[in-house]
Design a protein around this motif. Structure first.
Motif, PDB file in Angstrom:
ATOM      1  N   SER A 384     -20.542  34.100 -20.257  1.00 11.33           N
ATOM      2  CA  SER A 384     -20.331  35.197 -19.456  1.00 11.33           C
ATOM      3  C   SER A 384     -20.943  35.311 -18.301  1.00 11.33           C
ATOM      4  O   SER A 384     -20.838  35.664 -17.232  1.00 11.33           O
ATOM      5  CB  SER A 384     -20.988  36.378 -20.121  1.00 11.33           C
ATOM      6  N   VAL A 385     -22.318  34.573 -18.311  1.00 12.54           N
ATOM      7  CA  VAL A 385     -23.274  34.434 -17.073  1.00 12.54           C
ATOM      8  C   VAL A 385     -22.289  33.377 -15.995  1.00 12.54           C
ATOM      9  O   VAL A 385     -22.366  33.644 -14.812  1.00 12.54           O
ATOM     10  CB  VAL A 385     -24.489  33.627 -17.341  1.00 12.54           C
ATOM     11  N   ALA A 386     -21.873  32.233 -16.558  1.00 16.91           N
ATOM     12  CA  ALA A 386     -21.000  31.342 -15.791  1.00 16.91           C
ATOM     13  C   ALA A 386     -20.026  31.964 -15.016  1.00 16.91           C
ATOM     14  O   ALA A 386     -19.827  31.840 -13.832  1.00 16.91           O
ATOM     15  CB  ALA A 386     -20.607  30.142 -16.568  1.00 16.91           C
ATOM     16  N   PHE A 387     -19.104  32.821 -15.784  1.00 21.03           N
ATOM     17  CA  PHE A 387     -18.004  33.250 -15.412  1.00 21.03           C
ATOM     18  C   PHE A 387     -18.144  34.460 -14.288  1.00 21.03           C
ATOM     19  O   PHE A 387     -17.889  34.546 -12.959  1.00 21.03           O
ATOM     20  CB  PHE A 387     -17.200  34.116 -16.298  1.00 21.03           C
ATOM     21  N   ALA A 422     -26.505  28.179 -16.303  1.00 18.37           N
ATOM     22  CA  ALA A 422     -25.450  28.541 -17.561  1.00 18.37           C
ATOM     23  C   ALA A 422     -24.560  27.225 -17.934  1.00 18.37           C
ATOM     24  O   ALA A 422     -24.386  27.280 -18.988  1.00 18.37           O
ATOM     25  CB  ALA A 422     -24.406  29.934 -16.843  1.00 18.37           C
ATOM     26  N   ILE A 423     -24.312  26.489 -16.986  1.00 17.79           N
ATOM     27  CA  ILE A 423     -23.814  25.144 -17.050  1.00 17.79           C
ATOM     28  C   ILE A 423     -24.766  24.315 -18.124  1.00 17.79           C
ATOM     29  O   ILE A 423     -24.387  23.471 -18.856  1.00 17.79           O
ATOM     30  CB  ILE A 423     -23.198  24.551 -15.948  1.00 17.79           C
ATOM     31  N   ALA A 424     -26.181  24.453 -17.738  1.00 19.32           N
ATOM     32  CA  ALA A 424     -27.082  23.668 -18.548  1.00 19.32           C
ATOM     33  C   ALA A 424     -26.834  23.892 -20.020  1.00 19.32           C
ATOM     34  O   ALA A 424     -27.092  23.214 -20.948  1.00 19.32           O
ATOM     35  CB  ALA A 424     -28.364  23.839 -17.840  1.00 19.32           C
ATOM     36  N   ALA A 425     -27.050  25.598 -20.103  1.00 19.49           N
ATOM     37  CA  ALA A 425     -26.777  25.950 -21.428  1.00 19.49           C
ATOM     38  C   ALA A 425     -25.643  25.486 -22.041  1.00 19.49           C
ATOM     39  O   ALA A 425     -25.644  25.166 -23.482  1.00 19.49           O
ATOM     40  CB  ALA A 425     -26.972  27.698 -21.310  1.00 19.49           C
ATOM     41  N   LEU A 426     -24.381  25.632 -21.241  1.00 19.53           N
ATOM     42  CA  LEU A 426     -23.270  25.365 -22.151  1.00 19.53           C
ATOM     43  C   LEU A 426     -23.319  23.707 -22.472  1.00 19.53           C
ATOM     44  O   LEU A 426     -22.487  23.334 -23.250  1.00 19.53           O
ATOM     45  CB  LEU A 426     -22.233  25.561 -21.177  1.00 19.53           C
ATOM     46  N   LEU A 460     -19.246  14.441 -31.737  1.00 20.56           N
ATOM     47  CA  LEU A 460     -20.395  14.098 -30.654  1.00 20.56           C
ATOM     48  C   LEU A 460     -19.744  13.325 -29.673  1.00 20.56           C
ATOM     49  O   LEU A 460     -20.499  13.488 -28.474  1.00 20.56           O
ATOM     50  CB  LEU A 460     -21.379  13.611 -31.495  1.00 20.56           C
ATOM     51  N   LEU A 461     -19.097  12.377 -29.860  1.00 23.25           N
ATOM     52  CA  LEU A 461     -18.677  11.370 -28.683  1.00 23.25           C
ATOM     53  C   LEU A 461     -17.764  12.175 -27.732  1.00 23.25           C
ATOM     54  O   LEU A 461     -18.064  11.900 -26.486  1.00 23.25           O
ATOM     55  CB  LEU A 461     -17.998  10.201 -29.391  1.00 23.25           C
ATOM     56  N   LEU A 462     -16.796  12.894 -28.125  1.00 22.39           N
ATOM     57  CA  LEU A 462     -16.255  13.667 -27.407  1.00 22.39           C
ATOM     58  C   LEU A 462     -17.044  14.670 -26.577  1.00 22.39           C
ATOM     59  O   LEU A 462     -16.705  15.247 -25.502  1.00 22.39           O
ATOM     60  CB  LEU A 462     -15.093  14.395 -28.250  1.00 22.39           C
ATOM     61  N   VAL A 463     -18.034  15.334 -27.119  1.00 22.44           N
ATOM     62  CA  VAL A 463     -18.904  16.490 -26.687  1.00 22.44           C
ATOM     63  C   VAL A 463     -19.522  15.586 -25.366  1.00 22.44           C
ATOM     64  O   VAL A 463     -19.835  16.343 -24.233  1.00 22.44           O
ATOM     65  CB  VAL A 463     -19.924  17.032 -27.453  1.00 22.44           C
ATOM     66  N   LEU A 464     -19.869  14.459 -25.736  1.00 18.18           N
ATOM     67  CA  LEU A 464     -20.871  13.576 -24.587  1.00 18.18           C
ATOM     68  C   LEU A 464     -19.846  13.362 -23.552  1.00 18.18           C
ATOM     69  O   LEU A 464     -20.178  13.527 -22.126  1.00 18.18           O
ATOM     70  CB  LEU A 464     -21.243  12.199 -24.842  1.00 18.18           C
ATOM     71  N   ILE A 465     -18.395  13.212 -23.474  1.00 25.78           N
ATOM     72  CA  ILE A 465     -17.630  13.109 -22.457  1.00 25.78           C
ATOM     73  C   ILE A 465     -17.504  14.523 -21.788  1.00 25.78           C
ATOM     74  O   ILE A 465     -17.330  14.398 -20.571  1.00 25.78           O
ATOM     75  CB  ILE A 465     -16.093  12.666 -23.001  1.00 25.78           C
ATOM     76  N   ALA A 466     -17.297  15.445 -22.492  1.00 27.49           N
ATOM     77  CA  ALA A 466     -17.297  16.816 -21.761  1.00 27.49           C
ATOM     78  C   ALA A 466     -18.684  17.097 -20.930  1.00 27.49           C
ATOM     79  O   ALA A 466     -18.735  17.792 -19.945  1.00 27.49           O
ATOM     80  CB  ALA A 466     -17.195  18.011 -22.796  1.00 27.49           C
ATOM     81  N   PHE A 467     -19.809  16.575 -21.655  1.00 29.15           N
ATOM     82  CA  PHE A 467     -20.957  16.727 -21.010  1.00 29.15           C
ATOM     83  C   PHE A 467     -21.149  16.027 -19.589  1.00 29.15           C
ATOM     84  O   PHE A 467     -21.484  16.577 -18.520  1.00 29.15           O
ATOM     85  CB  PHE A 467     -22.180  16.231 -21.700  1.00 29.15           C
ATOM     86  N   ALA A 468     -20.628  14.812 -19.568  1.00 28.81           N
ATOM     87  CA  ALA A 468     -20.516  14.151 -18.205  1.00 28.81           C
ATOM     88  C   ALA A 468     -19.724  14.595 -17.231  1.00 28.81           C
ATOM     89  O   ALA A 468     -20.010  14.654 -16.315  1.00 28.81           O
ATOM     90  CB  ALA A 468     -20.079  12.627 -18.466  1.00 28.81           C
ATOM     91  N   ALA A 469     -18.547  15.221 -17.828  1.00 29.59           N
ATOM     92  CA  ALA A 469     -17.623  15.877 -16.683  1.00 29.59           C
ATOM     93  C   ALA A 469     -18.390  17.203 -16.044  1.00 29.59           C
ATOM     94  O   ALA A 469     -18.126  17.272 -14.960  1.00 29.59           O
ATOM     95  CB  ALA A 469     -16.312  16.068 -17.576  1.00 29.59           C
ATOM     96  N   LEU A 470     -19.025  17.800 -16.961  1.00 30.70           N
ATOM     97  CA  LEU A 470     -19.548  19.174 -16.568  1.00 30.70           C
ATOM     98  C   LEU A 470     -20.717  18.838 -15.353  1.00 30.70           C
ATOM     99  O   LEU A 470     -20.875  19.763 -14.660  1.00 30.70           O
ATOM    100  CB  LEU A 470     -19.892  20.074 -17.597  1.00 30.70           C
ATOM    101  N   ALA A 471     -21.542  18.036 -16.007  1.00 29.91           N
ATOM    102  CA  ALA A 471     -22.769  17.553 -15.135  1.00 29.91           C
ATOM    103  C   ALA A 471     -22.401  17.071 -13.704  1.00 29.91           C
ATOM    104  O   ALA A 471     -22.870  17.494 -12.587  1.00 29.91           O
ATOM    105  CB  ALA A 471     -23.452  16.499 -15.860  1.00 29.91           C
ATOM    106  N   ALA A 472     -21.505  16.256 -13.764  1.00 28.13           N
ATOM    107  CA  ALA A 472     -20.853  15.675 -12.284  1.00 28.13           C
ATOM    108  C   ALA A 472     -20.333  16.689 -11.401  1.00 28.13           C
ATOM    109  O   ALA A 472     -20.514  16.756 -10.382  1.00 28.13           O
ATOM    110  CB  ALA A 472     -19.629  14.532 -12.739  1.00 28.13           C
ATOM    111  N   ARG A 473     -19.296  17.570 -11.846  1.00 32.42           N
ATOM    112  CA  ARG A 473     -18.757  18.456 -11.288  1.00 32.42           C
ATOM    113  C   ARG A 473     -19.830  19.588 -10.706  1.00 32.42           C
ATOM    114  O   ARG A 473     -19.599  20.218  -9.482  1.00 32.42           O
ATOM    115  CB  ARG A 473     -17.645  19.185 -11.734  1.00 32.42           C
ATOM    116  N   THR A 474     -20.399  20.086 -11.612  1.00 31.19           N
ATOM    117  CA  THR A 474     -21.539  20.966 -11.292  1.00 31.19           C
ATOM    118  C   THR A 474     -22.501  20.705 -10.259  1.00 31.19           C
ATOM    119  O   THR A 474     -22.873  21.291  -9.102  1.00 31.19           O
ATOM    120  CB  THR A 474     -22.187  21.495 -12.579  1.00 31.19           C
TER     121      THR A 474
END
Length: 526
Positions: A384-387, A422-426, A460-474
């Motif tokens: 909710s904070v992020a949106f 908020a992205i860090a929390a996600l 967990l492997l897939l979560v790491l991929i999502a983590f990298a994508a969110l971090a790079a774009r943010t």
């Protein structure tokens, strides 16, 4: 607690938002009839003159209508009712009213607290957001009133889905959220938003139709098992007599229900509405849809999971939920890698987190379900904070393209800081609660052993991929030079409140600990 008090606390979460919606709707009818002025066009000869009626601007002065801050009354009422019900059910057990039609157990109280907390952030962010829309000429006074009416009806439908014990009423309430939010998705009435609204209606209606068919099959199995007509869709009755249900009919019904309500929860295969609807809806509405609508739909799946486990054994729902979770997580991670729109990025992040909750439900242990419920709360607060922050970014930059947004920390430090945290929390950074909940899901998965351990490792492997994508774009959006822009406190304090609550849940659940464990036990944790 008396029966009257229980009935009041169970009724108020849905009735109060409807009352507030009525206030906003009736206020729109109090507009004074515009004065009629008759004039004669100068270019027309006197003897051939025609009266021309001119009406002044019909928008009434803002003070004639309830303040946008009045919408905060509903979240506060929901939080108060949820808190009082939480204290009652932990101490004395479930409460019911109206011959069992409404019922509150620990899961009900927990979901009411989540709905109230997320709604408080969204409704508190709405005045600044709507003021920006009106200043830009994208919303009129009538559109703002319509927005408030629909949001309050949306809250009422979600609360009804949470407090009802009748699975038929649950289906009706979830369907009502589709009808109401369709108008909210198309609120701006652009070609893209209207297209997203229709896509949302078509796909979610297909999902709800599957859920309806599944509900009918469960009702049929209950009647064949000798359960009276009036109680054939009563959740406590079905849980108590689930061993009598026909396994074949129940298996088909539960599959359809998981697919149907899974569509509302953003799970494969009927997930395609989610990125379009979340990206086109007003930011506070996206916060409500992602933060609690998805979770309310999944809470319905958790209710049916208890019935399925008692009727069919845990292996069926474990395989079904785990498979759907991994497929959804894989799709979300892949789409996050290719995403170029930050609101759609947040939408795919919602799919990622709902798949983690589905994985925890598939594991089914007390630790996994407790972590799932904590994840529901943490995800709702952070998303909710992020949106809401992304809505402010859109108003300032005029674009949702990640590549066109630079230097937010230098331009709008308060909004950018809230968005980044908020992205860090996600991404499950401590001390936010998603770190504790994802750790709990991982521990529960590996402790279960066998195929669940391998499924947890893949997740967990897939979560790491999502983590990298969110971090790079943010990082691309936040960093870089920019000119500071003045920000009002009204647009930032709700975001700070949400982040504080998310961090507090990550440090200690405090008085919510007993409620969390009791809720996990209510939905089959062992």
């Amino acid at each position: 607690m008396t029966l009257t008090a229980s009935a009041l606390l169970l009724t108020a979460p849905a009735a109060f938002p409807l009352a507030v919606a009525g206030v906003y709707a009736l206020a729109g009818l109090r507009v004074r009839r515009p004065a009629v002025v008759a004039t004669v066009p100068r270019q027309v000869p006197r003897e051939r003159a025609v009266l021309v009626v001119e009406a002044p601007e019909t928008q009434a002065a803002p003070q004639r209508y309830p303040s946008a801050w009045g919408a905060l009354a509903s979240p506060v009422a929901i939080l108060v009712c949820g808190s009082l019900l939480a204290a009652a059910v932990v101490e004395d057990g479930p409460r019911s009213a109206y011959s069992g039609l409404l019922r509150a157990d620990a899961l009900t109280a927990w979901m009411l607290l989540v709905v109230g907390a997320v709604a408080l952030i969204a409704c508190a962010s709405a005045p600044a957001y709507l003021a920006g829309e009106r200043a830009a000429g994208r919303a009129s006074a009538r559109a703002v009133r319509r927005y408030h009416v629909l949001v309050q009806a949306f809250l009422a439908a979600m609360c009804l889905a949470v407090v009802t014990a009748n699975l038929g009423v649950l289906w009706v309430a979830v369907e009502a959220t589709t009808i109401v939010t369709a108008f909210l998705v198309g609120h701006r009435r652009t070609r893209t938003s209207v297209e997203a609204a229709w896509k949302y209606v078509v796909i979610c209606s297909a999902g709800i139709a599957l859920a309806f068919l599944g509900t009918v099959l469960v009702y049929y199995a209950a009647r064949q098992a000798g359960i009276a007509e009036a109680w054939a869709l009563d959740w406590p009755t079905l849980v108590a007599r689930a061993d009598r249900l026909d396994p074949a009919v129940t298996r088909l019904g539960i599959t359809l229900i998981v697919l149907g309500f899974g569509a509302k929860a953003g799970l494969i295969p009927l997930h395609a509405w989610l990125p379009d609807a979340h990206s086109q809806a007003p930011a506070p509405v996206s916060a409500l849809m992602s933060g609690v609508l998805l979770s309310v739909a999944f809470a319905a799946i958790l209710r049916y999971r208890v019935i399925a486990d008692a009727a069919l054994g845990p292996d069926f729902t474990r395989a079904l939920l785990t498979g759907i979770a991994l497929l959804t997580l894989a799709l979300a991670a892949g789409l996050l890698l290719a995403q170029r729109d930050y609101k759609r990025m947040l939408a795919y992040s919602s799919m990622e987190h709902m798949s983690l909750i589905a994985l925890a439900a598939g594991i089914g242990s007390l630790l996994a379900l407790s972590a799932a419920l904590l994840h529901i709360a943490g995800h709702g607060l952070a998303k909710s904070v992020a949106f809401c922050a992304s809505g402010r970014v859109l108003q300032l930059t005029g674009t949702t393209r990640i590549g066109r947004v630079r230097g937010l920390l230098a331009t709008t430090p308060s909004t950018a800081g809230a968005f980044g945290l908020a992205i860090a929390a996600l991404m499950a950074f401590p001390p936010f609660s998603l770190f504790a909940s994802e750790l709990g899901i991982a521990r529960a998965g590996f402790a279960a052993g066998g195929g669940l351990a391998w499924a947890t490792a893949a997740a967990l492997l897939l979560v790491l991929i999502a983590f990298a994508a969110l971090a790079a774009r943010t990082a691309r959006m936040l960093l870089g030079p920019g000119t500071p822009v003045e920000e009002g406190p009204a647009s930032t304090w709700p975001l700070a409140l949400g982040l504080t609550a998310c961090a507090a849940l990550g440090i200690a659940t405090g008085p919510l600990t007993d409620l969390l464990h009791t809720a996990a036990q209510a939905i089959g944790g062992h």
